[in-house]
Write a protein that holds these residues in place. Structure first.
Motif, mmCIF file in Angstrom:
data_model
loop_
_atom_site.group_PDB
_atom_site.id
_atom_site.type_symbol
_atom_site.label_atom_id
_atom_site.label_comp_id
_atom_site.label_asym_id
_atom_site.label_seq_id
_atom_site.Cartn_x
_atom_site.Cartn_y
_atom_site.Cartn_z
ATOM 1 N N ILE A 113 -1.771 -6.176 23.866
ATOM 2 C CA ILE A 113 -3.205 -6.243 24.131
ATOM 3 C C ILE A 113 -3.589 -5.227 25.200
ATOM 4 N N HIS A 114 -2.752 -5.064 26.207
ATOM 5 C CA HIS A 114 -3.012 -4.036 27.222
ATOM 6 C C HIS A 114 -3.032 -2.641 26.585
ATOM 7 N N VAL A 115 -2.096 -2.389 25.682
ATOM 8 C CA VAL A 115 -2.062 -1.097 24.990
ATOM 9 C C VAL A 115 -3.363 -0.862 24.239
ATOM 10 N N LEU A 116 -3.830 -1.877 23.538
ATOM 11 C CA LEU A 116 -5.060 -1.742 22.752
ATOM 12 C C LEU A 116 -6.267 -1.508 23.647
ATOM 13 N N LEU A 142 -6.296 6.696 13.500
ATOM 14 C CA LEU A 142 -5.597 7.136 12.289
ATOM 15 C C LEU A 142 -6.052 8.523 11.858
ATOM 16 N N GLU A 143 -7.311 8.841 12.058
ATOM 17 C CA GLU A 143 -7.811 10.166 11.692
ATOM 18 C C GLU A 143 -7.175 11.266 12.523
ATOM 19 N N GLN A 144 -6.655 10.906 13.718
ATOM 20 C CA GLN A 144 -6.012 11.889 14.592
ATOM 21 C C GLN A 144 -4.486 11.831 14.507
ATOM 22 N N GLY A 145 -3.952 10.866 13.749
ATOM 23 C CA GLY A 145 -2.518 10.640 13.734
ATOM 24 C C GLY A 145 -1.775 11.505 12.741
ATOM 25 N N PRO A 146 -0.522 11.166 12.465
ATOM 26 C CA PRO A 146 0.281 11.920 11.494
ATOM 27 C C PRO A 146 -0.418 11.954 10.132
ATOM 28 N N SER A 147 -0.205 13.021 9.391
ATOM 29 C CA SER A 147 -0.885 13.198 8.105
ATOM 30 C C SER A 147 -0.599 12.061 7.140
ATOM 31 N N VAL A 148 0.592 11.467 7.228
ATOM 32 C CA VAL A 148 0.943 10.394 6.309
ATOM 33 C C VAL A 148 0.085 9.151 6.556
ATOM 34 N N LEU A 149 -0.472 9.005 7.755
ATOM 35 C CA LEU A 149 -1.284 7.839 8.094
ATOM 36 C C LEU A 149 -2.782 8.085 7.931
ATOM 37 N N PRO A 427 -2.119 -2.372 17.477
ATOM 38 C CA PRO A 427 -2.174 -1.736 18.799
ATOM 39 C C PRO A 427 -1.162 -0.606 18.963
ATOM 40 N N ALA A 428 0.067 -0.812 18.476
ATOM 41 C CA ALA A 428 1.074 0.240 18.577
ATOM 42 C C ALA A 428 0.685 1.456 17.734
ATOM 43 N N THR A 429 0.085 1.207 16.562
ATOM 44 C CA THR A 429 -0.359 2.307 15.703
ATOM 45 C C THR A 429 -1.457 3.111 16.375
ATOM 46 N N VAL A 430 -2.381 2.431 17.043
ATOM 47 C CA VAL A 430 -3.468 3.122 17.748
ATOM 48 C C VAL A 430 -2.903 4.053 18.812
ATOM 49 N N LEU A 448 6.741 7.093 21.820
ATOM 50 C CA LEU A 448 6.790 7.189 20.356
ATOM 51 C C LEU A 448 7.840 6.232 19.792
ATOM 52 N N VAL A 449 9.023 6.229 20.395
ATOM 53 C CA VAL A 449 10.086 5.341 19.929
ATOM 54 C C VAL A 449 9.667 3.880 20.073
ATOM 55 N N LYS A 450 9.055 3.570 21.209
ATOM 56 C CA LYS A 450 8.602 2.204 21.460
ATOM 57 C C LYS A 450 7.555 1.765 20.443
ATOM 58 N N ASP A 451 6.593 2.627 20.153
ATOM 59 C CA ASP A 451 5.537 2.275 19.201
ATOM 60 C C ASP A 451 6.086 2.095 17.790
ATOM 61 N N ILE A 452 7.029 2.935 17.404
ATOM 62 C CA ILE A 452 7.633 2.800 16.073
ATOM 63 C C ILE A 452 8.376 1.475 15.956
ATOM 64 N N LEU A 453 9.123 1.101 17.006
ATOM 65 C CA LEU A 453 9.832 -0.177 16.996
ATOM 66 C C LEU A 453 8.864 -1.354 16.906
ATOM 67 N N LEU A 454 7.758 -1.265 17.632
ATOM 68 C CA LEU A 454 6.759 -2.331 17.583
ATOM 69 C C LEU A 454 6.156 -2.450 16.191
ATOM 70 N N ILE A 455 5.859 -1.316 15.570
ATOM 71 C CA ILE A 455 5.281 -1.317 14.222
ATOM 72 C C ILE A 455 6.253 -1.950 13.226
ATOM 73 N N VAL A 456 7.523 -1.568 13.313
ATOM 74 C CA VAL A 456 8.535 -2.132 12.409
ATOM 75 C C VAL A 456 8.672 -3.633 12.626
ATOM 76 N N CYS A 457 8.729 -4.071 13.893
ATOM 77 C CA CYS A 457 8.855 -5.507 14.186
ATOM 78 C C CYS A 457 7.636 -6.271 13.671
ATOM 79 N N GLY A 458 6.448 -5.699 13.848
ATOM 80 C CA GLY A 458 5.238 -6.355 13.378
ATOM 81 C C GLY A 458 5.221 -6.512 11.865
#
Length: 478
Positions: A113-116, A142-149, A427-430, A448-458
């Motif tokens: 929630i703090h991240v968001l 998402l519009e500013q993120g990696p092309s795949v997203l 939140p991690a994706t944002v 980046l590593v932390k956010d990817i891990l959070l996304i996978v766990c979610g």
């Protein structure tokens, strides 16, 4: 007060801006990709951007909530049926896993929630708008993120709104089942005719409709204060029964069945992660800068909440073991007036909290999908349409509760399905997408590593927890 189209809906709230900024800010937000670069943001180390625009100074709230009122709402929004379900959650996990797991999940929810909130603030500074909604935040990121997203940006707003509405309405369904079940236990002691729990739900419907006609969050603050007092008194009495003849913890499992761990995670997420209410509270604070920080309103509230959840879950499971019900109140004696008073008091407190939880989906639906279609309608008729909409949504939660009156499985299902996405993945994706153009992910790209891990766990929590909960719901009907 802000309408929650700014808070939770797809677009910004024009009433939140000063008159001379309204049109310009809204247009700038919509043209953000072409007119403003979102990567011109503060660095992860906290260094400020060149622009000193402060979104908090440009918010205009008709009836803002103070820090104390916000803390009261936060506690009431989280100290509902979730804390009463924690002994059952500890039964599924075991004492050690439940103790450590609840602290970890609580810390994870708080951090996300703090991240968001931090990401929303930074985006508002860059875009020079006072508020960005959760759906709009995800879409712009998402519009500013990696092309795949980026291909998913168009659907981001609808996805966030769908999860928010589903989760908040799921809470309301749980509350209806809880109140009706506890009232039934008490009434059954005095009347030979054992009425079906669904009939008690029917009796609750008219007062639920009336309390959800309250359109101002600040007006609910006194009711939340009363409900908090009732909740703490009831918890105190409940703990009296829990500690009366409590066995040794050694008689309980330290580690539960691994197959039931997803149900534990879903229940704990449901209990701890009131993301919709939390974001709405931050948006409506008189001093939103006090929300964050190590000793801010949010951390203080979550510290109290996590401690209470661990404590009640631990001692409740030690006391009742495998008999721990979906709500600990259902384990209390049915023939003692003191225990009966606890069930009635909790029923009253949860009934009041229903209005707070239902406030979020009501405002999303009204401001995002209904209000704009009534531009040429008179204010009187527009208000009538709003009350009809509020009534229909309450009836919808009532019908779902009547269809599936399974308290503990409801809790686990909505926790896993909605909060894995809303509270962790999104939140991690944002944050990941927001920092993508500048690649400011810190040393060794740890962010980046932390956010990817959070996304996978979610994502894993969403699919595994939802599957397990649905399988148990189906099994309960067989």
């Amino acid at each position: 007060m802000h309408k929650l189209d700014a808070d939770m809906g797809a677009g910004e709230n024009p009433t939140a801006c000063k008159p001379h900024q309204q049109n310009g800010d809204r247009k700038e937000a919509r043209r953000s990709v072409t007119k403003i670069s979102l990567h011109q943001l503060p660095e992860p180390d906290g260094s400020p951007p060149l622009d000193d625009y402060n979104p908090h100074l440009h918010r205009e709230v008709e009836t803002p909530t103070t820090n104390a009122e916000t803390l009261i709402h936060l506690l009431k929004g989280s100290l509902g049926t979730g804390i009463l379900a924690m002994p059952n959650a500890f039964f599924k996990s075991g004492l050690i896993v439940g103790f450590v797991g609840t602290i970890l999940i609580g810390s994870l929810c708080t951090y996300c929630i703090h991240v968001l909130v931090r990401s929303q603030y930074r985006m508002c500074r860059s875009l020079r708008v006072p508020i960005l909604s959760y759906p709009r935040t995800l879409q712009l990121a998402l519009e500013q993120g990696p092309s795949v997203l980026r291909r998913f940006a168009l659907y981001a707003g609808g996805a966030v709104n769908a999860f928010l509405i589903l989760y908040q309405l799921g809470i309301c369904c749980v509350y209806i089942v809880f109140v009706a079940t506890n009232i039934k236990q008490v009434v059954d002691e005095y009347y030979e005719a054992k009425l079906d729990v669904r009939l008690y739900m029917v009796m609750l419907l008219p007062p639920l409709i009336l309390i959800n006609w309250v359109r101002n969050l600040k007006l609910l603050a006194p009711f939340s204060s009363f409900a908090n007092v009732v909740t703490f008194v009831s918890l105190g009495i409940t703990l009296y029964y829990v500690f009366d003849g409590i066995p040794s913890p050694s008689e309980r499992n330290m580690v539960g069945n691994v197959v039931d761990f997803p149900l534990f995670i879903g229940t704990t997420l449901f209990a701890l992660e009131a993301v919709g209410v939390i974001i709405a509270l931050e948006y409506n604070m008189k001093n939103p800068v006090d929300f964050g920080g190590y000793c801010g309103v949010f951390n203080r509230g979550m510290g109290i909440i996590v401690f209470m959840y661990v404590f009640v879950g631990f001692v409740g499971y030690v006391k009742y073991g495998e008999a721990a019900a979906g709500s600990i109140t259902l384990n209390l004696p049915t023939d003692q007036k003191l225990a009966q008073s606890v069930k009635i008091m909790f029923a009253i407190a949860i009934f009041i909290t229903y209005a707070l939880q239902c406030y979020v989906p009501l405002e999303i639906v009204w401001n995002t999908y209904v209000k704009d279609r009534l531009v040429d309608v008179s204010n009187r008729r527009k208000m009538l349409v709003e009350y009809v909409m509020r009534t229909c949504i309450v009836i919808g939660t009532f019908l779902l509760a009547v269809a599936i009156p399974r308290l503990e499985l409801f809790i686990s299902l909505f926790g896993a399905l909605c909060l894995s996405a809303l509270g962790i993945t999104f939140p991690a994706t944002v944050e990941l997408c927001l920092l993508w153009p500048s690649k400011c992910y810190g040393r060794f790209y740890w962010i980046l590593v932390k956010d990817i891990l959070l996304i996978v766990c979610g994502i894993l929590g969403l699919f595994i927890g939802t599957y397990t909960s649905i399988a148990n719901i189906v099994q309960s009907f067989l």
